[in-house]
Design a protein around this motif. Structure first.
Motif, PDB file in Angstrom:
ATOM      1  N   GLY A  58       0.811  -1.211   0.000  1.00  0.00           N
ATOM      2  CA  GLY A  58       0.000   0.000   0.000  1.00  0.00           C
ATOM      3  C   GLY A  58       0.835   1.248   0.000  1.00  0.00           C
ATOM      4  N   GLY A  59       1.929   1.239   0.755  1.00  0.00           N
ATOM      5  CA  GLY A  59       2.830   2.390   0.776  1.00  0.00           C
ATOM      6  C   GLY A  59       3.422   2.666  -0.584  1.00  0.00           C
ATOM      7  N   ILE A  60       3.812   1.600  -1.280  1.00  0.00           N
ATOM      8  CA  ILE A  60       4.374   1.758  -2.629  1.00  0.00           C
ATOM      9  C   ILE A  60       3.324   2.328  -3.577  1.00  0.00           C
ATOM     10  N   MET A  61       2.088   1.806  -3.488  1.00  0.00           N
ATOM     11  CA  MET A  61       1.021   2.296  -4.358  1.00  0.00           C
ATOM     12  C   MET A  61       0.719   3.767  -4.087  1.00  0.00           C
ATOM     13  N   LEU A  62       0.657   4.135  -2.814  1.00  0.00           N
ATOM     14  CA  LEU A  62       0.385   5.524  -2.476  1.00  0.00           C
ATOM     15  C   LEU A  62       1.537   6.431  -2.904  1.00  0.00           C
ATOM     16  N   PHE A  63       2.764   5.905  -2.875  1.00  0.00           N
ATOM     17  CA  PHE A  63       3.906   6.697  -3.324  1.00  0.00           C
ATOM     18  C   PHE A  63       3.799   6.981  -4.823  1.00  0.00           C
ATOM     19  N   ILE A  64       3.347   5.982  -5.583  1.00  0.00           N
ATOM     20  CA  ILE A  64       3.148   6.186  -7.021  1.00  0.00           C
ATOM     21  C   ILE A  64       2.078   7.241  -7.262  1.00  0.00           C
ATOM     22  N   VAL A  65       0.986   7.163  -6.488  1.00  0.00           N
ATOM     23  CA  VAL A  65      -0.070   8.169  -6.594  1.00  0.00           C
ATOM     24  C   VAL A  65       0.479   9.553  -6.267  1.00  0.00           C
ATOM     25  N   SER A  66       1.326   9.633  -5.231  1.00  0.00           N
ATOM     26  CA  SER A  66       1.888  10.924  -4.842  1.00  0.00           C
ATOM     27  C   SER A  66       2.774  11.501  -5.941  1.00  0.00           C
ATOM     28  N   LEU A  67       3.507  10.629  -6.643  1.00  0.00           N
ATOM     29  CA  LEU A  67       4.347  11.109  -7.745  1.00  0.00           C
ATOM     30  C   LEU A  67       3.486  11.686  -8.863  1.00  0.00           C
ATOM     31  N   ASP A  68       2.375  11.024  -9.162  1.00  0.00           N
ATOM     32  CA  ASP A  68       1.456  11.544 -10.179  1.00  0.00           C
ATOM     33  C   ASP A  68       0.927  12.913  -9.776  1.00  0.00           C
ATOM     34  N   MET A  69       0.631  13.070  -8.473  1.00  0.00           N
ATOM     35  CA  MET A  69       0.143  14.357  -7.985  1.00  0.00           C
ATOM     36  C   MET A  69       1.230  15.419  -8.056  1.00  0.00           C
ATOM     37  N   LEU A  70       2.453  15.042  -7.686  1.00  0.00           N
ATOM     38  CA  LEU A  70       3.559  16.001  -7.684  1.00  0.00           C
ATOM     39  C   LEU A  70       3.897  16.489  -9.083  1.00  0.00           C
ATOM     40  N   PHE A  71       3.815  15.579 -10.058  1.00  0.00           N
ATOM     41  CA  PHE A  71       4.185  15.942 -11.426  1.00  0.00           C
ATOM     42  C   PHE A  71       2.977  16.268 -12.294  1.00  0.00           C
ATOM     43  N   GLY A  72       1.802  16.320 -11.667  1.00  0.00           N
ATOM     44  CA  GLY A  72       0.603  16.752 -12.382  1.00  0.00           C
ATOM     45  C   GLY A  72       0.124  15.800 -13.445  1.00  0.00           C
ATOM     46  N   LYS A  73       0.343  14.498 -13.233  1.00  0.00           N
ATOM     47  CA  LYS A  73      -0.099  13.515 -14.218  1.00  0.00           C
ATOM     48  C   LYS A  73      -1.483  13.005 -13.849  1.00  0.00           C
ATOM     49  N   PRO A  74      -2.384  12.859 -14.825  1.00  0.00           N
ATOM     50  CA  PRO A  74      -3.729  12.370 -14.538  1.00  0.00           C
ATOM     51  C   PRO A  74      -3.843  10.861 -14.500  1.00  0.00           C
ATOM     52  N   THR A  75      -2.719  10.139 -14.609  1.00  0.00           N
ATOM     53  CA  THR A  75      -2.778   8.684 -14.725  1.00  0.00           C
ATOM     54  C   THR A  75      -3.314   8.019 -13.470  1.00  0.00           C
ATOM     55  N   ARG A  76      -3.243   8.679 -12.311  1.00  0.00           N
ATOM     56  CA  ARG A  76      -3.694   8.058 -11.088  1.00  0.00           C
ATOM     57  C   ARG A  76      -5.188   7.780 -11.103  1.00  0.00           C
ATOM     58  N   THR A  77      -5.934   8.472 -11.952  1.00  0.00           N
ATOM     59  CA  THR A  77      -7.366   8.255 -12.009  1.00  0.00           C
ATOM     60  C   THR A  77      -7.735   7.105 -12.951  1.00  0.00           C
ATOM     61  N   LYS A  78      -6.746   6.617 -13.720  1.00  0.00           N
ATOM     62  CA  LYS A  78      -6.990   5.520 -14.653  1.00  0.00           C
ATOM     63  C   LYS A  78      -8.092   5.866 -15.652  1.00  0.00           C
ATOM     64  N   VAL A  79      -8.169   7.119 -16.024  1.00  0.00           N
ATOM     65  CA  VAL A  79      -9.188   7.556 -16.969  1.00  0.00           C
ATOM     66  C   VAL A  79      -8.514   8.054 -18.230  1.00  0.00           C
ATOM     67  N   SER A  80      -8.853   7.462 -19.352  1.00  0.00           N
ATOM     68  CA  SER A  80      -8.248   7.883 -20.612  1.00  0.00           C
ATOM     69  C   SER A  80      -9.029   9.037 -21.213  1.00  0.00           C
ATOM     70  N   ARG A  81      -8.418   9.716 -22.144  1.00  0.00           N
ATOM     71  CA  ARG A  81      -9.099  10.812 -22.816  1.00  0.00           C
ATOM     72  C   ARG A  81     -10.327  10.313 -23.569  1.00  0.00           C
TER      73      ARG A  81
END
Length: 202
Positions: free
Chosen positions: A66-89
């Motif tokens: 869980g910590g690893i998964m949340l860290f990945i989510v935090s990186l997406d937030m830090l770099f402004g990537k929308p991939t954490r929502t798993k929603v494609s255009r």
């Protein structure tokens, strides 16, 4: 929960999804999205620990995962990537063409934007400790209710929020949340290693 769900960071996505709906339709979408997210997160509050037990997953192992998964989510937030929502255009485009907002309220607003991997993982982490008291469960439940209520309010006031702090303000807020979540995720990994019997000298 507020950091993981990040209602402020969802404002731009919400505005882009609901720009062609009137006020009544938007309110319906918000109610449906918040209620759906509440049901999903409550399910994991009630059954999260049971799921780990059924799969024979040690709490320490899940803390690390869980910590690893949340860290990945935090990186997406830090770099402004929308991939954490798993929603494609394409998904967003299809939802924008929908005549009503019911499907949009469930996906992607409720799942996975509010009740996403980060929120679900956080709940299971808190519920996977050896002794989960009624007080802990109640506080987690109230936290979910409060954060989802705040999300609904933020969605209703999204136009004013975006006008007041601007896109740059939203971006800064999301990155601050990401930084805090990164620290929290590392703490989860550390706690998981302790639960698995690893000892660290000072």
């Amino acid at each position: 929960m507020f950091i993981v769900i990040d209602p402020i960071g969802l404002v731009p996505v919400y505005l882009s999804l609901t720009s062609h709906f009137n006020k009544e339709q938007k309110n319906k979408i918000i109610r449906k999205a918040v209620f759906t997210a509440f049901l999903v997160l409550t399910l994991f509050i009630v059954a999260g620990k049971g799921i780990l037990g059924l799969l024979h997953i040690h709490p320490g192992a899940f803390f690390i995962a869980g910590g690893i998964m949340l860290f990945i989510v935090s990186l997406d937030m830090l770099f402004g990537k929308p991939t954490r929502t798993k929603v494609s255009r394409q998904d967003l485009h299809n939802e924008e063409e929908s005549d009503d907002g019911v499907s949009m309220a469930i996906f992607p607003l409720a799942i996975p934007m509010m009740a996403g991997p980060g929120a679900i993982t956080s709940i299971i982490l808190f519920m996977s400790t050896e002794q989960v008291s009624f007080r802990t469960t109640l506080m987690l439940f109230l936290s979910v209710v409060l954060v989802l209520f705040c999300s609904g309010v933020v969605f209703r006031l999204s136009d004013l929020i975006l006008k007041f702090i601007g896109k740059n303000g939203v971006s800064v807020a999301e990155r601050i949340m990401g930084l805090l979540l990164a620290g929290l995720s590392v703490q989860f990994v550390y706690d998981g290693l302790i639960k698995l019997g690893f000892q660290f000298g000072i």
